[in-house]
Design a protein around this motif. Structure first.
Motif, PDB file in Angstrom:
ATOM      1  N   LEU A  18      44.209  -2.906  14.201  1.00 12.55           N
ATOM      2  CA  LEU A  18      44.892  -2.317  13.047  1.00 12.55           C
ATOM      3  C   LEU A  18      43.981  -2.284  11.817  1.00 12.55           C
ATOM      4  CD1 LEU A  18      48.420  -3.931  13.498  1.00 12.55           C
ATOM      5  CD2 LEU A  18      47.874  -1.498  13.683  1.00 12.55           C
ATOM      6  N   LEU A  19      43.187  -3.328  11.629  1.00 16.37           N
ATOM      7  CA  LEU A  19      42.277  -3.352  10.483  1.00 16.37           C
ATOM      8  C   LEU A  19      41.170  -2.309  10.633  1.00 16.37           C
ATOM      9  CD1 LEU A  19      42.010  -7.200   9.865  1.00 16.37           C
ATOM     10  CD2 LEU A  19      43.102  -5.507   8.385  1.00 16.37           C
ATOM     11  N   VAL A  20      40.646  -2.181  11.850  1.00 18.28           N
ATOM     12  CA  VAL A  20      39.644  -1.135  12.089  1.00 18.28           C
ATOM     13  C   VAL A  20      40.281   0.242  11.882  1.00 18.28           C
ATOM     14  CG1 VAL A  20      38.131  -0.087  13.809  1.00 18.28           C
ATOM     15  CG2 VAL A  20      38.299  -2.570  13.655  1.00 18.28           C
ATOM     16  N   HIS A  21      41.517   0.373  12.344  1.00 20.80           N
ATOM     17  CA  HIS A  21      42.245   1.631  12.146  1.00 20.80           C
ATOM     18  C   HIS A  21      42.368   1.956  10.658  1.00 20.80           C
ATOM     19  CE1 HIS A  21      45.847   4.178  11.665  1.00 20.80           C
ATOM     20  NE2 HIS A  21      45.536   4.679  12.845  1.00 20.80           N
ATOM     21  N   LEU A  22      42.672   0.946   9.850  1.00 25.04           N
ATOM     22  CA  LEU A  22      42.779   1.147   8.404  1.00 25.04           C
ATOM     23  C   LEU A  22      41.479   1.685   7.819  1.00 25.04           C
ATOM     24  CD1 LEU A  22      44.770  -1.905   6.985  1.00 25.04           C
ATOM     25  CD2 LEU A  22      45.263   0.500   6.588  1.00 25.04           C
ATOM     26  N   ILE A  46      44.784   1.330  20.541  1.00 28.40           N
ATOM     27  CA  ILE A  46      46.107   0.886  20.095  1.00 28.40           C
ATOM     28  C   ILE A  46      47.182   1.375  21.062  1.00 28.40           C
ATOM     29  CG2 ILE A  46      47.850   1.148  18.277  1.00 28.40           C
ATOM     30  CD1 ILE A  46      45.552   1.221  16.255  1.00 28.40           C
ATOM     31  N   LEU A  47      47.043   2.607  21.515  1.00 34.27           N
ATOM     32  CA  LEU A  47      48.000   3.159  22.481  1.00 34.27           C
ATOM     33  C   LEU A  47      47.975   2.361  23.784  1.00 34.27           C
ATOM     34  CD1 LEU A  47      50.007   5.430  23.212  1.00 34.27           C
ATOM     35  CD2 LEU A  47      48.046   6.790  23.980  1.00 34.27           C
ATOM     36  N   PHE A  48      46.781   1.999  24.219  1.00 37.60           N
ATOM     37  CA  PHE A  48      46.643   1.269  25.486  1.00 37.60           C
ATOM     38  C   PHE A  48      47.286  -0.113  25.409  1.00 37.60           C
ATOM     39  CE2 PHE A  48      44.339  -1.731  28.193  1.00 37.60           C
ATOM     40  CZ  PHE A  48      44.516  -1.135  29.441  1.00 37.60           C
ATOM     41  N   VAL A  49      46.979  -0.874  24.352  1.00 35.50           N
ATOM     42  CA  VAL A  49      47.526  -2.233  24.261  1.00 35.50           C
ATOM     43  C   VAL A  49      49.028  -2.214  23.997  1.00 35.50           C
ATOM     44  CG1 VAL A  49      45.350  -3.218  23.474  1.00 35.50           C
ATOM     45  CG2 VAL A  49      47.025  -2.455  21.786  1.00 35.50           C
ATOM     46  N   THR A  50      49.537  -1.078  23.519  1.00 36.43           N
ATOM     47  CA  THR A  50      50.983  -0.956  23.313  1.00 36.43           C
ATOM     48  C   THR A  50      51.697  -0.661  24.624  1.00 36.43           C
ATOM     49  OG1 THR A  50      50.625  -0.117  21.067  1.00 36.43           O
ATOM     50  CG2 THR A  50      52.785   0.264  22.044  1.00 36.43           C
ATOM     51  N   VAL A  51      51.133   0.259  25.390  1.00 42.56           N
ATOM     52  CA  VAL A  51      51.766   0.669  26.648  1.00 42.56           C
ATOM     53  C   VAL A  51      51.485  -0.324  27.770  1.00 42.56           C
ATOM     54  CG1 VAL A  51      51.869   2.497  28.394  1.00 42.56           C
ATOM     55  CG2 VAL A  51      51.677   3.095  25.981  1.00 42.56           C
ATOM     56  N   ARG A  52      50.249  -0.850  27.802  1.00 44.84           N
ATOM     57  CA  ARG A  52      49.841  -1.767  28.865  1.00 44.84           C
ATOM     58  C   ARG A  52      49.321  -3.066  28.257  1.00 44.84           C
ATOM     59  NH1 ARG A  52      51.492  -0.697  33.817  1.00 44.84           N
ATOM     60  NH2 ARG A  52      49.634  -1.731  34.661  1.00 44.84           N
ATOM     61  N   PRO A  53      50.199  -3.910  27.730  1.00 38.29           N
ATOM     62  CA  PRO A  53      49.741  -5.156  27.102  1.00 38.29           C
ATOM     63  C   PRO A  53      49.039  -6.072  28.090  1.00 38.29           C
ATOM     64  CG  PRO A  53      52.126  -5.178  27.396  1.00 38.29           C
ATOM     65  CD  PRO A  53      51.665  -3.788  27.726  1.00 38.29           C
ATOM     66  N   VAL A  54      47.927  -6.636  27.649  1.00 34.08           N
ATOM     67  CA  VAL A  54      47.157  -7.571  28.478  1.00 34.08           C
ATOM     68  C   VAL A  54      47.545  -8.980  28.054  1.00 34.08           C
ATOM     69  CG1 VAL A  54      44.863  -8.293  29.211  1.00 34.08           C
ATOM     70  CG2 VAL A  54      45.288  -5.891  28.609  1.00 34.08           C
ATOM     71  N   THR A  55      48.267  -9.674  28.906  1.00 25.31           N
ATOM     72  CA  THR A  55      48.830 -10.972  28.530  1.00 25.31           C
ATOM     73  C   THR A  55      47.774 -12.056  28.356  1.00 25.31           C
ATOM     74  OG1 THR A  55      49.209 -11.489  30.868  1.00 25.31           O
ATOM     75  CG2 THR A  55      51.021 -10.470  29.662  1.00 25.31           C
ATOM     76  N   SER A  56      46.607 -11.878  28.961  1.00 24.39           N
ATOM     77  CA  SER A  56      45.574 -12.912  28.861  1.00 24.39           C
ATOM     78  C   SER A  56      44.859 -12.899  27.514  1.00 24.39           C
ATOM     79  CB  SER A  56      44.546 -12.733  29.984  1.00 24.39           C
ATOM     80  OG  SER A  56      43.937 -11.454  29.900  1.00 24.39           O
ATOM     81  N   ALA A 110      54.029   5.477  17.648  1.00 22.91           N
ATOM     82  CA  ALA A 110      53.976   6.528  16.631  1.00 22.91           C
ATOM     83  C   ALA A 110      52.629   6.509  15.914  1.00 22.91           C
ATOM     84  CB  ALA A 110      55.116   6.341  15.629  1.00 22.91           C
ATOM     85  N   LEU A 111      52.161   5.312  15.576  1.00 23.81           N
ATOM     86  CA  LEU A 111      50.877   5.193  14.878  1.00 23.81           C
ATOM     87  C   LEU A 111      49.739   5.760  15.719  1.00 23.81           C
ATOM     88  CD1 LEU A 111      49.255   3.979  12.459  1.00 23.81           C
ATOM     89  CD2 LEU A 111      48.967   1.934  13.865  1.00 23.81           C
ATOM     90  N   SER A 112      49.689   5.378  16.986  1.00 20.67           N
ATOM     91  CA  SER A 112      48.573   5.807  17.836  1.00 20.67           C
ATOM     92  C   SER A 112      48.615   7.306  18.127  1.00 20.67           C
ATOM     93  CB  SER A 112      48.580   5.016  19.144  1.00 20.67           C
ATOM     94  OG  SER A 112      49.817   5.156  19.814  1.00 20.67           O
ATOM     95  N   ILE A 113      49.787   7.829  18.435  1.00 15.70           N
ATOM     96  CA  ILE A 113      49.894   9.249  18.794  1.00 15.70           C
ATOM     97  C   ILE A 113      49.646  10.148  17.585  1.00 15.70           C
ATOM     98  CG2 ILE A 113      51.482  11.042  19.608  1.00 15.70           C
ATOM     99  CD1 ILE A 113      52.779   8.854  21.373  1.00 15.70           C
ATOM    100  N   VAL A 114      50.276   9.810  16.459  1.00 16.12           N
ATOM    101  CA  VAL A 114      50.070  10.619  15.249  1.00 16.12           C
ATOM    102  C   VAL A 114      48.616  10.510  14.779  1.00 16.12           C
ATOM    103  CG1 VAL A 114      50.762  10.943  12.839  1.00 16.12           C
ATOM    104  CG2 VAL A 114      52.485  10.428  14.567  1.00 16.12           C
ATOM    105  N   SER A 115      48.013   9.344  14.964  1.00 14.05           N
ATOM    106  CA  SER A 115      46.605   9.175  14.587  1.00 14.05           C
ATOM    107  C   SER A 115      45.704  10.091  15.408  1.00 14.05           C
ATOM    108  CB  SER A 115      46.177   7.716  14.780  1.00 14.05           C
ATOM    109  OG  SER A 115      46.867   6.866  13.898  1.00 14.05           O
ATOM    110  N   LEU A 116      45.984  10.193  16.693  1.00 15.74           N
ATOM    111  CA  LEU A 116      45.201  11.099  17.543  1.00 15.74           C
ATOM    112  C   LEU A 116      45.368  12.550  17.096  1.00 15.74           C
ATOM    113  CD1 LEU A 116      45.866   9.528  21.063  1.00 15.74           C
ATOM    114  CD2 LEU A 116      43.641   9.740  19.945  1.00 15.74           C
ATOM    115  N   SER A 166      42.480   4.815  18.087  1.00 15.66           N
ATOM    116  CA  SER A 166      43.859   5.243  18.346  1.00 15.66           C
ATOM    117  C   SER A 166      44.222   5.056  19.814  1.00 15.66           C
ATOM    118  CB  SER A 166      44.041   6.708  17.944  1.00 15.66           C
ATOM    119  OG  SER A 166      43.736   6.907  16.581  1.00 15.66           O
ATOM    120  N   THR A 167      43.280   5.374  20.689  1.00 16.39           N
ATOM    121  CA  THR A 167      43.511   5.204  22.124  1.00 16.39           C
ATOM    122  C   THR A 167      43.644   3.727  22.483  1.00 16.39           C
ATOM    123  OG1 THR A 167      42.220   7.213  22.558  1.00 16.39           O
ATOM    124  CG2 THR A 167      42.629   5.753  24.423  1.00 16.39           C
TER     125      THR A 167
END
Length: 291
Positions: free
Chosen positions: A144-148, A123-133, A85-91, A120-121
Motif C-alpha cells: 500500500l505504501l509503494v502504491h501511494l 495487491i490484487l493477487f494478495v487479496t484474491v489469493r492470500p498467502v497465509t505463511s 476496488a483499489l487494485s482494479i481501478v488502479s490498473l 496493482s497486480t
C-alpha cells in the motif's frame, strides 16, 4: 477426549481462509474445534458410529470455503472489496494515463506504467489469493505504501494531461490515494494488530501518529525530489539527501514499536513527541521564510 485428526484438518482448512494473525488463528482454531467436538459427542450419544458422527458433524458445519469466507467477511468487513476496488481501478487508471500520454501527448512514461501495473497486480493477487505463511500486515502495508508513492507520481502525470482527460484522471488518482491511505490506517491499526504488543491502545495511538506523519513526510519528500530531478543536473547524487527524512521516520517508527513491545512507553512517547516537534518546527520555518 482424543482429538479427531479429521476435525483438525478441517478446522485448519477453515482458518487458512482468513487473514488472522497468529494469536487470532489459535483462538479461532480452538473455538471451531471445540464446536466440532461438541457436535461429535452429541451425535455419538444419539447412536451414530464414530465415523458417521465425524462425517455428520463436518457436513452440518459447512464447507471449509464457505465458513472461511463468512468468517473473513465478519472479521474484516468490506476490506476485501476495498482492496479489489483499489487494485482494479488502479490498473484501469494506469493504462488510461499511459494511453493518453501515448496517443494524445505523444510521450508515455513506460517505467511508471510497469511499476503501476506490478504494484496493482500484487495487491490484487494478495487479496484474491492470500498467502497465509506471510506476515500479512507487513506485506499489505508495504504494498500500500509503494502504491501511494507510485500513484502520487501518477497524479502528477494526470495533471499534466490535456483537458478534459486530466480532470477525470486527476480525480480518480486522488480517490485512489485516499483509499490507499484509509487501507494503511485500517490494516495497521484495526485489521492486523500485533500479537506481540501488550499495550494495544498505546500502539494504536503511536501507529496513527506515525502513519500520519509518515504520509506527510513521504509526500513532501516526493514533491521536492520531483522538483529536484526536474531542475537539477542529470546524475547528481545530491538528491539522496532528500531521502534522509524518510529514513529517519522509518528508524523512529521502528524504535518506538520496539520500545513499546518492551513496555517502555514513556521513551516511545518521548521519541514520537520529538519527531512531531521537529516536523512542526520545519513547517513553521518554511512558512516564515515563504510568507
Amino acid at each position: 477426549m482424543k482429538m479427531q485428526p479429521a476435525f483438525q484438518r478441517f478446522v485448519n482448512g477453515i482458518v487458512r481462509q482468513t487473514d488472522c494473525n497468529q494469536e487470532e488463528r489459535v483462538d479461532l482454531y480452538d473455538e471451531l474445534l471445540s464446536h466440532l467436538e461438541c457436535a461429535f459427542i452429541d451425535y455419538k450419544k444419539q447412536g451414530y458410529s464414530e465415523e458417521e458422527a465425524i462425517r455428520t458433524a463436518m457436513s452440518n458445519f459447512g464447507t471449509e470455503q464457505e465458513i472461511g469466507k463468512q468468517l473473513q467477511e465478519a472479521m474484516y468487513p468490506y476490506r476485501k472489496g476495498m482492496m479489489l476496488a483499489l487494485s482494479i481501478v488502479s490498473l484501469l487508471f494506469a493504462y488510461s494515463v499511459y494511453a493518453c500520454q501515448l496517443f494524445i501527448m505523444g510521450d508515455a512514461h513506460i517505467p511508471w506504467l510497469i511499476l503501476a501495473v506490478l504494484i496493482s497486480t500484487a495487491i490484487l493477487f494478495v487479496t484474491v489469493r492470500p498467502v497465509t505463511s506471510l506476515n500479512r500486515r507487513l506485506w499489505m502495508n508495504s504494498l500500500l505504501l509503494v502504491h501511494l508513492v507510485v500513484f502520487f507520481y501518477g497524479l502528477l502525470l494526470a495533471t499534466d494531461l490535456l483537458r478534459p482527460y486530466s480532470t477525470g484522471l486527476t480525480i480518480i488518482a486522488l480517490i485512489l490515494i485516499v483509499l490507499s491511505i484509509i487501507l494503511v490506517y485500517r490494516t495497521t491499526i484495526y485489521d492486523f494488530p500485533s500479537e506481540r504488543q501488550l499495550l494495544r491502545k498505546d500502539a494504536k495511538r503511536l501507529h496513527f501518529i506515525n502513519i500520519t506523519t509518515g504520509i506527510f513526510i513521504v509526500f513532501v519528500t516526493l514533491f521536492f525530489l520531483w522538483a529536484f530531478l526536474w531542475f537539477a543536473p542529470a546524475g547528481s547524487p545530491v538528491f539522496l539527501i532528500l531521502l534522509i527524512p524518510i529514513g529517519s521516520w522509518i528508524l523512529s517508527y521502528t524504535l518506538q514499536m520496539v520500545l513499546l513491545a518492551k513496555q517502555k512507553k514513556t521513551w516511545a512517547y518521548a521519541i514520537v513527541f520529538l519527531q512531531t516537534a521537529i516536523i512542526m518546527a520545519a513547517i513553521a520555518f518554511w512558512f516564515i521564510n515563504i510568507f
